[in-house]
Design an enzyme around this catalytic site. Structure first.
Site, PDB file in Angstrom:
ATOM      1  CG  HIS A 260     -14.220   7.045   1.123  1.00  0.00           C
ATOM      2  ND1 HIS A 260     -14.022   7.297   0.240  1.00  0.00           N
ATOM      3  CD2 HIS A 260     -14.658   8.150   1.733  1.00  0.00           C
ATOM      4  CE1 HIS A 260     -13.376   8.626   0.328  1.00  0.00           C
ATOM      5  NE2 HIS A 260     -14.089   9.083   0.817  1.00  0.00           N
ATOM      6  NE  ARG A 261     -12.689  -1.607   1.430  1.00  0.00           N
ATOM      7  CZ  ARG A 261     -13.078  -2.857   1.599  1.00  0.00           C
ATOM      8  NH1 ARG A 261     -12.386  -3.430   2.775  1.00  0.00           N
ATOM      9  NH2 ARG A 261     -14.387  -2.805   1.025  1.00  0.00           N
TER      10      ARG A 261
END
Length: 404
Positions: A374-375
Site C-alpha cells: 500500500h506504500r
C-alpha cells in the site's frame, strides 16, 4: 593456502546455514569437487573447491548460520611444501592414479540414493546412512517417511553393517516428535517475517469467470495441444502488468524511488517437501503460451526433485500462487519481498450465473486474492489491474488479439 568462503550463490543472498560437510580434514580434493552443502533462503546448494589440494581445517561447525564472505575451511593447494609433505614418495604414483577417478567416485557415492536435501538432513541428524534405508517409492526415491520408519525400527537396513555385531541405528527407537527449526523452514520464516513487518499489506479479492477459457483449453486438447491453465494466467498477467507497471515494481526507500522493472519475470510459488520455493519463468512477455507451459512443467519438476539451479530462482518481478488445485477458496498471501504484489488463484467451482442474455446457466467461477504494497499502490489501482486480468481470461479471444 586456499580459503573457501561462503559466496553469494543466489539473488541478493546475505547469509546461509552450513548443513553438511562432504569432506573432512586430511581429505584430498580436486578442483570443483563439492565440499559443503549450504542452505540459503531459497535452496540447498553445494560449494565447490576452488582448486586441488588437501583439506587442512574446517572453521565453521554444521548448523551455524554465517554471513556471505565468511571463511568456512582451508585447503592446502597442490604443489605447496605442506601438501607435498603430506604425500610420501611411495604414495605419489598411487595418488596420480587415484586423482583421475577421485571426482567421479565422489559424485557417484553422493548421488547413489535418490532423496531430497531435507530427507538427507533428517538422516544425518539421526546418524543414519541413507543408503541403508529401504525406499517405499517405486521410483527408488527415499522419502522422509522412509527415514522415520527406519528410525522407529519398522524396516530393516538394505545392507548389514560390515564386520560388526553392533545393532543398527534403528535399534535406538527414536521418536521423531520434534522438527528442527532450521534450514529452508527457518529461511522461509525470516523472509516472510521481513515481508510482513516491512510492507503494509492490503489484500483485494475478486472473481473470474473461467468458463470460456476452460472451453478453449478443451478444444486445444482435442486438437492435440496440451496447455495448462497457469500458462494462460501468466500471459494475461504480463499484459495487465504492462498496462499497470506499478505492480511490476520495487520500492527503493533509501533513495526514495519506485523502480519500474522493464523485464517480466514471473515467480511461481511451489510447495515442496522441503518447503515453499519460487522458481521463475523469465521473460514471460517474450514467450508463447505453449513455451510458458513447458517452462512451468520443467521448473515444477526440478523444484520437487530438489534440482533447481540458482538461475532458476533469481530476479522475479511478480509472483503467483496457484493454490486452487489444493482446494483453497481464499487467502491473504504474503508478498515475495521486495516485490510490490502477489496474486493467488483459488478453487474454481461450478455455480449458477446470469449470462449476457439474463439466462441462468452453470458457469465456472474462480476466486483470486491479490496482496499489494500500500506504500506503492492504492486499492483502486489494484481493482483496475485485476479487472484487466479478468477480462483477458473471461474472453480468451481477446487475450489472443493482445498477443499479436
Amino acid at each position: 593456502m586456499l580459503e573457501v568462503k561462503l559466496h553469494d550463490i543466489g539473488e541478493g543472498m546475505t547469509e546461509g546455514e552450513i548443513l553438511h560437510y562432504l569432506v573432512k580434514p586430511g581429505d584430498r580434493v580436486t578442483a570443483d569437487q563439492p565440499l559443503v552443502e549450504v542452505q540459503t533462503d531459497k535452496m540447498v546448494a553445494e560449494l565447490p573447491s576452488p582448486g586441488a589440494g588437501i583439506v587442512k581445517e574446517i572453521v565453521i561447525d554444521t548448523g551455524t548460520t554465517v554471513q556471505v564472505g565468511t571463511t568456512l575451511l582451508y585447503i592446502e593447494g597442490e604443489g605447496s611444501p605442506a601438501a607435498a609433505a603430506e604425500a610420501k614418495p611411495a604414495e605419489k604414483a598411487e595418488m596420480q592414479a587415484e586423482k583421475k577417478q577421485e571426482k567421479k567416485t565422489f559424485i557417484a557415492s553422493f548421488n547413489r540414493v535418490l532423496a531430497t536435501p531435507y530427507t538427507r538432513k533428517i538422516a544425518r541428524d539421526h546418524n543414519i546412512n541413507i543408503e541403508d534405508v529401504t525406499p517405499s517409492d517405486p521410483s527408488g526415491r527415499v522419502t522422509e517417511e522412509d527415514v522415520y520408519r527406519f528410525i522407529k525400527g519398522e524396516q530393516q537396513p538394505q545392507q548389514e553393517a560390515a564386520s560388526t555385531n553392533e545393532p543398527p541405528v534403528s535399534a535406538q527407537q527414536t521418536t521423531p516428535d520434534e522438527i528442527p527449526f532450521r534450514g529452508m523452514r527457518k529461511q522461509i520464516a525470516k523472509k516472510m517475517t521481513k515481508s510482513l513487518f516491512t510492507i503494509p499489506h492490503v489484500t483485494h479479492f475478486d472473481e473470474v469467470n473461467m468458463t470460456n477459457l476452460l472451453k478453449l483449453r478443451e478444444e486445444l486438447k482435442e486438437a492435440g495441444v496440451s496447455v495448462s491453465v497457469p500458462a494462460f494466467f501468466i500471459k494475461a498477467l504480463v499484459i495487465a502488468l504492462k498496462d499497470f507497471p506499478i505492480f511490476n515494481a520495487e520500492l527503493d526507500e533509501e533513495n526514495e524511488k519506485i523502480l519500474l522493472k522493464k523485464n517480466y519475470h514471473i515467480g511461481m510459488a511451489v510447495d515442496t517437501k522441503d518447503g515453499l520455493i519460487v522458481p521463475v519463468v523469465h521473460d514471460a512477455d517474450k514467450k508463447s503460451i505453449k513455451t510458458i507451459h513447458d517452462d512451468i512443467k520443467r521448473l515444477n519438476e526440478k523444484a520437487r526433485d530438489g534440482k533447481l539451479a540458482p538461475a532458476d530462482i533469481q530476479n522475479s518481478t511478480f509472483t503467483v500462487s496457484n493454490v486452487g488445485p489444493l482446494g483453497s477458496i481464499g487467502a491473504t498471501p504474503i508478498i515475495n519481498y521486495p516485490e510490490t504484489a502477489l496474486i493467488a488463484f483459488h478453487k474454481t467451482k461450478k455455480v449458477p450465473i446470469v449470462n449476457e442474455k439474463d439466462e441462468i446457466v452453470i458457469g465456472h467461477m474462480m476466486t483470486l486474492s491479490m496482496s499489494f504494497d500500500h506504500r506503492v499502490a492504492d486499492g483502486a489501482t489494484a481493482v483496475a489491474f485485476t479487472n484487466r486480468f479478468a477480462s483477458l481470461i473471461e474472453q480468451p479471444n481477446k487475450l489472443m488479439l493482445e498477443m499479436i
